[in-house]
Design a protein around this motif. Structure first.
Motif, PDB file in Angstrom:
ATOM      1  N   ASP A   1       0.885  -1.103   0.200  1.00  0.00           N
ATOM      2  CA  ASP A   1      -0.013  -0.079   0.117  1.00  0.00           C
ATOM      3  C   ASP A   1       0.807   1.149  -0.077  1.00  0.00           C
ATOM      4  O   ASP A   1       1.901   1.243   0.597  1.00  0.00           O
ATOM      5  N   PRO A   2       0.582   2.280  -0.843  1.00  0.00           N
ATOM      6  CA  PRO A   2       1.504   3.388  -0.725  1.00  0.00           C
ATOM      7  C   PRO A   2       1.689   4.061   0.514  1.00  0.00           C
ATOM      8  O   PRO A   2       2.588   4.680   0.998  1.00  0.00           O
ATOM      9  N   VAL A   3       0.420   4.221   1.678  1.00  0.00           N
ATOM     10  CA  VAL A   3       0.778   4.771   2.833  1.00  0.00           C
ATOM     11  C   VAL A   3       0.222   4.067   4.058  1.00  0.00           C
ATOM     12  O   VAL A   3       0.424   4.350   5.252  1.00  0.00           O
ATOM     13  N   ALA A   4      -0.447   2.978   3.871  1.00  0.00           N
ATOM     14  CA  ALA A   4      -1.060   2.430   5.366  1.00  0.00           C
ATOM     15  C   ALA A   4      -0.211   1.134   5.718  1.00  0.00           C
ATOM     16  O   ALA A   4      -0.704   0.307   6.418  1.00  0.00           O
ATOM     17  N   LEU A   5       1.283   0.986   5.189  1.00  0.00           N
ATOM     18  CA  LEU A   5       1.665  -0.212   5.598  1.00  0.00           C
ATOM     19  C   LEU A   5       1.883  -0.098   7.184  1.00  0.00           C
ATOM     20  O   LEU A   5       1.667  -1.461   7.893  1.00  0.00           O
ATOM     21  N   GLU A   6       2.276   1.010   7.781  1.00  0.00           N
ATOM     22  CA  GLU A   6       2.666   0.994   9.132  1.00  0.00           C
ATOM     23  C   GLU A   6       1.338   0.678   9.994  1.00  0.00           C
ATOM     24  O   GLU A   6       1.275  -0.193  10.897  1.00  0.00           O
TER      25      GLU A   6
ATOM     26  N   PRO B   1      -0.600  -9.804  11.307  1.00  0.00           N
ATOM     27  CA  PRO B   1       0.911 -10.483  11.955  1.00  0.00           C
ATOM     28  C   PRO B   1       1.425 -11.507  10.863  1.00  0.00           C
ATOM     29  O   PRO B   1       2.728 -11.590  10.750  1.00  0.00           O
ATOM     30  N   ARG B   2       0.517 -12.288  10.034  1.00  0.00           N
ATOM     31  CA  ARG B   2       1.200 -13.109   9.024  1.00  0.00           C
ATOM     32  C   ARG B   2       1.521 -12.680   7.927  1.00  0.00           C
ATOM     33  O   ARG B   2       2.013 -13.469   6.981  1.00  0.00           O
ATOM     34  N   THR B   3       1.281 -11.650   7.700  1.00  0.00           N
ATOM     35  CA  THR B   3       1.529 -11.159   6.088  1.00  0.00           C
ATOM     36  C   THR B   3       2.776 -10.466   5.843  1.00  0.00           C
ATOM     37  O   THR B   3       3.211  -9.698   6.718  1.00  0.00           O
ATOM     38  N   THR B   4       3.432 -10.810   4.873  1.00  0.00           N
ATOM     39  CA  THR B   4       4.405  -9.779   4.396  1.00  0.00           C
ATOM     40  C   THR B   4       4.054  -8.689   3.723  1.00  0.00           C
ATOM     41  O   THR B   4       3.492  -8.523   2.832  1.00  0.00           O
ATOM     42  N   LEU B   5       4.619  -7.350   4.313  1.00  0.00           N
ATOM     43  CA  LEU B   5       4.295  -6.192   3.847  1.00  0.00           C
ATOM     44  C   LEU B   5       5.372  -5.622   3.292  1.00  0.00           C
ATOM     45  O   LEU B   5       6.388  -5.325   3.756  1.00  0.00           O
ATOM     46  N   VAL B   6       5.333  -5.125   2.231  1.00  0.00           N
ATOM     47  CA  VAL B   6       6.164  -4.351   1.217  1.00  0.00           C
ATOM     48  C   VAL B   6       5.802  -3.137   0.391  1.00  0.00           C
ATOM     49  O   VAL B   6       4.568  -3.013   0.183  1.00  0.00           O
ATOM     50  N   GLY B   7       6.739  -2.203   0.231  1.00  0.00           N
ATOM     51  CA  GLY B   7       6.489  -0.769  -0.124  1.00  0.00           C
ATOM     52  C   GLY B   7       6.421  -0.948  -1.905  1.00  0.00           C
ATOM     53  O   GLY B   7       5.515  -0.112  -2.200  1.00  0.00           O
ATOM     54  N   ASP B   8       7.048  -1.706  -2.337  1.00  0.00           N
ATOM     55  CA  ASP B   8       7.203  -1.512  -3.771  1.00  0.00           C
ATOM     56  C   ASP B   8       6.172  -2.856  -4.486  1.00  0.00           C
ATOM     57  O   ASP B   8       6.408  -4.016  -4.306  1.00  0.00           O
ATOM     58  N   PRO B   9       5.101  -2.360  -5.306  1.00  0.00           N
ATOM     59  CA  PRO B   9       4.274  -3.227  -5.825  1.00  0.00           C
ATOM     60  C   PRO B   9       4.794  -4.019  -6.591  1.00  0.00           C
ATOM     61  O   PRO B   9       4.198  -5.433  -6.603  1.00  0.00           O
ATOM     62  N   TYR B  10       6.007  -3.783  -7.476  1.00  0.00           N
ATOM     63  CA  TYR B  10       6.357  -5.171  -8.365  1.00  0.00           C
ATOM     64  C   TYR B  10       7.139  -5.992  -7.402  1.00  0.00           C
ATOM     65  O   TYR B  10       7.104  -7.117  -7.845  1.00  0.00           O
ATOM     66  N   ALA B  11       7.683  -5.502  -6.164  1.00  0.00           N
ATOM     67  CA  ALA B  11       8.279  -6.776  -5.460  1.00  0.00           C
ATOM     68  C   ALA B  11       7.134  -7.391  -4.877  1.00  0.00           C
ATOM     69  O   ALA B  11       7.400  -8.678  -4.914  1.00  0.00           O
ATOM     70  N   ALA B  12       6.239  -6.949  -4.492  1.00  0.00           N
ATOM     71  CA  ALA B  12       4.764  -7.869  -4.085  1.00  0.00           C
ATOM     72  C   ALA B  12       4.277  -8.727  -4.989  1.00  0.00           C
ATOM     73  O   ALA B  12       3.956  -9.897  -4.579  1.00  0.00           O
TER      74      ALA B  12
END
Ligand code: NAD
Ligand code: UGA
Length: 459
Positions: A352-357, A364-375
């Motif tokens: 998500d562009p702003v809601a990761l934090e 808790p089980r999810t991997t959160l990443v900033g870059d959509p291409y990495a996701a």
């Protein structure tokens, strides 16, 4: 408590999405505004001229009005309300476990405010509260020299500043016409429609507005299911219905349904309130059920699209916030959907562009990443949950090249399905024709069956 109440001085209690934006808007219009906030981090941010929440434009306005000395964050209620002609209560009314509005914050804020308020001050309740609350707060306060009014707020997150600067209407309800008029003069311009009424009607105008809009969305989502079964296109149906000015096109976007801090809690609170008065508000019960069904149907599309099992499958989720241009994760459909996918054995990578934090503690089980291409890298499927323009504008050829599978499920009908299919993707959305899947029978259901995606179970 000494001195006269001055309407040029406004105290706002609560520096949240509503309180802070209202305070900033009033300071922009030249009032002297004090914001009483219990949270030290929020107070510190406001004092530094920064917004503690993500709301477009709010940082700039705060920096200007705090810098000019027109807005001040304070801890002490006494300091906040001293001399203020109008005290706006904008604290939270979260849902209790059984769906009522929890008035704990409202009671604490009002009790503290009336202890220090200057005679002739008006206490304006901006928090969304059940019918009868404003009158019962007035009775509870036991100060004849204060007036109470209901001053509902209709701003939308993401465009909140614009909504405060140019409100669609100003509604104020109360038993004292002079107090109602003083509060009604706070916002809007001479052309803004103003509705002055009793406080119970104002409380129900607020709940009724949110519940009606939520029901409208649930209605189009039910229509979307019928479109999937008959081969019609829900966007075209919504366009055609919306051309009738009595219906209008807004809030007819089919998809994952309504989330956020207000629609889910307010629809339930209205339904519960009606129950206390002996009424079964059947329409709202149905709207709530359709809304949770939309989330299950989205999960089911990913499940069926990946052949009936998610065990060991990697799914990328685009968008976490309950809608674009906010970091608000309250009742965000993404949370339910991701929990459902993880419970079915999927490994979820979300962005998500702003809601990761704000999302982190909820997932808790999810991997959160900033870059959509990495996701999307090595994903068996991509599910779009929040319609950020960033995701519409992705290089979908590159996305499909990075993915392991080719299934794209668009929960907000915002992607170009034909283009995704052109890059080799299999595209499913809500109430629209699948793309990139073989066509044997007329209609969306036929195409889905042909692609090994059985029609989705109703309910
Ligand atoms: P929020 O939780 O973002 O903000 C409430 C703030 O009040 C918090 O910062 C909290 O710390 C503070 N607070 C609580 N008790 C306090 C006290 N005694 N003294 C001082 N500060 C105190 O909530 P919100 O989203 O701004 O919503 C506030 C109300 O407005 C709710 O009733 C909501 O239903 C209604 N509303 C919200 C929206 C929206 O878009 N968020 C729109 C219209 C109406
Ligand atoms: C909503 C109302 O629009 C505001 O008027 C009200 O003040 C506010 O609730 C409140 O009381 O808090 P908001 O929650 O910011 O504002 O967001 P909306 O833009 O109304 O969207 C609510 C939800 O409905 C979102 O999850 C959105 O994705 C969904 N939605 C909206 C649809 O699924 N389809 C649509 O056509 C429109």
């Amino acid at each position: 408590m000494a001195g006269e109440a001055d309407d040029g001085v406004v105290c706002v209690i609560g520096a949240g999405y509503v309180g802070l934006v209202t305070a900033a808007g009033l300071a922009e219009r030249g009032r002297e505004v004090r914001v009483v906030e219990v949270d030290p981090e929020r107070r510190a941010a406001v004092s530094a001229g920064r917004a503690p929440i993500h709301e477009p434009g709010l940082d700039q306005v705060l920096s200007a009005v705090v810098g000019a000395g027109r807005l001040r964050a304070v801890e002490s209620m006494g300091e906040g309300v001293a001399g203020a002609g109008i005290v706006i209560v904008a604290v939270g009314t979260p849902p209790t476990a059984d769906g009522e509005a929890d008035l704990t914050q409202v009671h604490a804020a009002v009790d503290a405010a009336v202890e220090h308020a200057t005679p002739r001050a008006v206490v304006a309740i901006k928090s969304t509260v059940p019918p009868g609350t404003t009158r019962s707060l007035a009775r509870r306060c036991r100060r004849e020299d204060l007036a109470f009014v209901m001053f509902p707020e209709f701003l939308r997150e993401g465009s909140a500043l614009e909504d405060i600067r140019n409100p669609s209407r100003v509604v104020v309800g109360g038993d004292d016409p002079a107090a109602v008029g003083r509060v009604a003069a706070l916002l809007g311009d001479p052309d803004t429609p103003r509705l002055l009424c009793d406080s119970v009607s104002a409380e129900l105008i607020k709940y009724g507005s949110n519940a009606f809009l939520a029901t409208k969305i649930s209605f189009i989502n039910e229509m979307a299911q019928l479109c999937e079964l008959t081969g019609a296109d829900v966007e075209t149906v919504a366009d055609g219905m919306g051309l009738d000015p009595r219906i209008g096109r807004s809030f007819l976007s089919a998809g994952l349904g309504w989330g956020g801090s207000c629609f889910p809690k307010d629809v339930r609170a209205l339904e519960t309130s009606a129950g206390y008065h002996g009424q079964s508000f059947w329409l709202l019960k149905a709207a709530i059920e359709v809304n949770s069904q939309q989330r299950r149907r989205f999960t089911a599309k990913l499940l069926h699209g990946l052949g009936g099992s998610l065990e060991g499958r990697r799914i990328a989720i685009l968008g976490l916030a309950f809608k674009p241009f906010t970091d608000d994760m309250r009742q965000a459909p993404a949370v339910d959907v991701i929990h459902q996918l993880e419970d079915l054995g999927a490994e979820v990578v979300a962005t998500d562009p702003v809601a990761l934090e704000p999302a982190r503690p909820l997932l808790p089980r999810t991997t959160l990443v900033g870059d959509p291409y990495a996701a999307v890298t090595d994903a068996d499927a991509v599910g779009l949950v929040t319609e950020w323009p960033d995701y519409r504008d992705l290089d979908w050829g590159r996305v499909l090249g990075l993915m392991r599978g080719r299934l794209v499920v668009d929960g907000r009908n915002c992607l170009d399905g034909a283009s995704i299919a052109g890059h080799g993707g299999a595209y499913l959305s809500v109430g629209r024709r699948p793309r990139g899947l073989p066509r044997v029978l007329p209609g969306a259901a036929g195409e889905a069956v042909a692609a090994g995606v059985p029609p989705l179970p109703l309910g």
